[in-house]
Design an enzyme around this catalytic site. Structure first.
Site, PDB file in Angstrom:
ATOM      1  N   ASP A 254       0.833  -1.210   0.000  1.00  0.00           N
ATOM      2  CA  ASP A 254       0.000   0.000   0.000  1.00  0.00           C
ATOM      3  C   ASP A 254       0.863   1.255   0.000  1.00  0.00           C
ATOM      4  O   ASP A 254       0.346   2.357  -0.173  1.00  0.00           O
ATOM      5  CB  ASP A 254      -0.940   0.015   1.207  1.00  0.00           C
ATOM      6  CG  ASP A 254      -0.207  -0.206   2.526  1.00  0.00           C
ATOM      7  OD1 ASP A 254       0.506  -1.209   2.639  1.00  0.00           O
ATOM      8  OD2 ASP A 254      -0.326   0.642   3.424  1.00  0.00           O
ATOM      9  N   ASP A 264       4.565   7.958   1.255  1.00  0.00           N
ATOM     10  CA  ASP A 264       4.308   7.559   2.643  1.00  0.00           C
ATOM     11  C   ASP A 264       5.583   7.495   3.471  1.00  0.00           C
ATOM     12  O   ASP A 264       6.088   6.436   3.825  1.00  0.00           O
ATOM     13  CB  ASP A 264       3.500   6.253   2.705  1.00  0.00           C
ATOM     14  CG  ASP A 264       2.019   6.542   2.486  1.00  0.00           C
ATOM     15  OD1 ASP A 264       1.666   7.733   2.324  1.00  0.00           O
ATOM     16  OD2 ASP A 264       1.218   5.599   2.488  1.00  0.00           O
TER      17      ASP A 264
END
Ligand code: AMP
Ligand code: MG
Length: 487
Positions: A254, A264
């Site tokens: 993800d 991220d």
């Protein structure tokens, strides 16, 4: 929550329109007293957002998602993910929102996205919030990566919410506004594939092709071409991480983009002393995402992407698998080629040095750096001066002088180009001790150190007087650095 016309921006909702199954319309939590901590003015301008307006009270409300431009449809995106190898079917934006897409003056479509904007239907047990420290950390490191020429999401602003966020202690809260060429992840494909709806999967793949890999549109096997394009982008990206000494820290599926941008920033950090086994993240006890494992982790994630795309590769599953395996098999050679070319540039080697020679030179050097616990960034930067005849900076970093002198003699015989080296070996990176110093000052209300750090690392190749401490290795007593996920 008010909906008012925003003078300077139109936010499109193409993702939400084309891929409604992956989007839940949602609103940011209300922030009564938002205070802008840091604004990326050049990026704002690139987006067509007036910095003066973003600095106004209205602008701050826009940056936390409380002032939504007319026509925009903020959404939480759905995705799945393998977290440390275990599949989680429903992750999604638990504390983030895609505000919409900005189309720049030069025609690029960019996601404007918030992190820390409150709970969404994907929040599970989480509070939907983010603390000032980790959001500023993403700001500094992503902007440093961009300045290093490494594809990445960008940071537009960090706004303090004035609210406490309960972690081990209560911390000041913040919202990060970030910009990406999209937020499509390997996990987005895993989510679409898990629904069993091949039509949705195909729409997602077509969206990704249009947005990121338009060359695949005309290929005879367009979905295989998409997969190959992602392999190319990710092999090059991870090679750049390795060359820069960057450890992402949480390479779950993800957290891997389809565009090939770094995304991220949680427990990431740059190497100080060179050691392939380096792990910074407190939750990565097994070293799954250690520095030297990153290429393998990327390849593993790409295999997961391939699995999702099998129904689109060919009618026959056996044939699909064969095509996927063949494509995936090229990851290693692509990665190795990108890494070797990058290392040759770092060492300033002329093109006529043959590969075997270059490889042995690099291997000998890395072994020497590891054995002597040498600061990775300082050594390579110092080599530029060594190429120009002054090896004292690099000699000062190595205990085993006989070994380094032997290596330097061997390397100098190739007549390395010191000026070219200075364009690829940064002098300023967000060193761990400096990041910690800047973040703790910022959390205490002093944004000065953060501003100075951002200035240093966003022009990483230009050595400037007065910035010596930003170029120096960590102090001796700064060892065993541990990072925490961006919560
Ligand atoms: P990350 O480790 O930041 O990539 O996040 C993994 C998943 O956990 C994503 O689905 C996030 O949206 C979710 N998540 C992380 N922190 C929070 C939080 N404080 N509240 C809600 N969801 C969160
Ligand atoms: Mg994530």
């Amino acid at each position: 929550m008010s909906v008012a016309p925003v003078p300077t921006v139109t936010l499109d909702d193409r993702f939400a329109r084309e891929l409604g199954e992956l989007a839940v319309a949602w609103q940011a939590a209300s922030v009564p007293d938002p205070k802008l901590l840091v604004l990326n003015e050049p990026l704002a301008t690139e987006l067509g957002l007036a910095p003066d307006w973003l600095r106004s009270p209205e602008g701050a409300r826009f940056l936390v998602g409380n002032l939504v431009p007319g026509g925009a449809t903020p959404v939480a995106q759905a995705y799945s993910g393998h977290q440390f190898g275990g599949f989680v079917p429903r992750l999604g934006d638990g504390r983030a929102l895609l505000l919409g897409e900005v189309v720049t003056a030069d025609g690029r479509r960019l996601d404007l996205h918030l992190k820390g904007s409150g709970r969404t239907p994907f929040a599970r047990g989480g509070d939907g919030l983010a603390a000032v420290g980790p959001m500023l950390r993403e700001y500094v490191i992503s902007e440093a990566m961009h300045a290093l020429g490494i594809p990445t999401t960008r940071s537009l602003a960090v706004v303090a919410t004035g609210r406490g966020v309960r972690r081990e202690t209560v911390l000041p809260g913040a919202v990060l506004a970030r910009v990406a060429s999209s937020h499509l992840r390997v996990g987005s494909f895993q989510y679409a594939a898990a629904t069993g709806d091949t039509g949705l999967l195909r729409r997602l793949a077509d969206h990704a092709i249009t947005r990121h890999h338009p060359g695949a549109a005309d290929a005879p096997h367009r979905y295989l071409a998409l997969f190959e394009a992602v392999i190319a982008a990710q092999s090059s990206l991870v090679a750049r991480w390795m060359l820069a000494g960057f450890v992402h820290g949480v390479m779950n599926t993800d957290n891997m983009t389809i565009s090939g941008e770094t995304i991220d920033y949680g427990p990431c950090a740059f190497l100080d002393a060179f050691d392939p086994a380096t792990v910074f993240s407190s939750i990565d006890a097994g070293g799954r995402y250690a520095y030297s494992n990153q290429p393998l982790a990327a390849e593993w994630n790409l295999a997961r992407l391939a699995e999702t795309l099998l129904p689109l590769f060919a009618e026959d599953e056996e044939q699909s698998i064969a095509l996927a395996m063949e494509a995936l098999g090229r990851f290693r050679e692509r990665y190795a080629a990108a890494w070797s070319a990058g290392m040759r540039a770092k060492l300033g080697l002329p093109d006529d040095v043959d590969d075997a020679e270059a490889t042995s030179l690099v291997e000998e050097l890395l072994a020497l750096l590891q054995a002597n616990h040498v600061d990775y960034t300082s050594f390579f930067r110092g080599l530029g001066s060594a190429a120009r005849g002054d090896a004292e900076a690099v000699r000062g970093l190595v205990l085993d002088l006989a070994a380094v002198d032997g290596w330097l003699r061997r390397w100098r015989a190739f007549a390395p180009d010191g000026r070219a080296m200075d364009r690829v070996n940064p002098v300023y990176i967000p060193r761990n001790h400096l990041v910690e110093e800047a973040l703790s000052a910022a959390v205490g209300g002093d944004l000065g150190p953060l501003g100075r750090l951002v200035d240093a690392v966003t022009a990483p190749f230009d050595e400037r007087p007065g910035l010596e401490r930003y170029a120096a290795p960590a102090p001796e007593d700064f060892g065993g650095y541990v990072t925490f996920c961006g919560t």
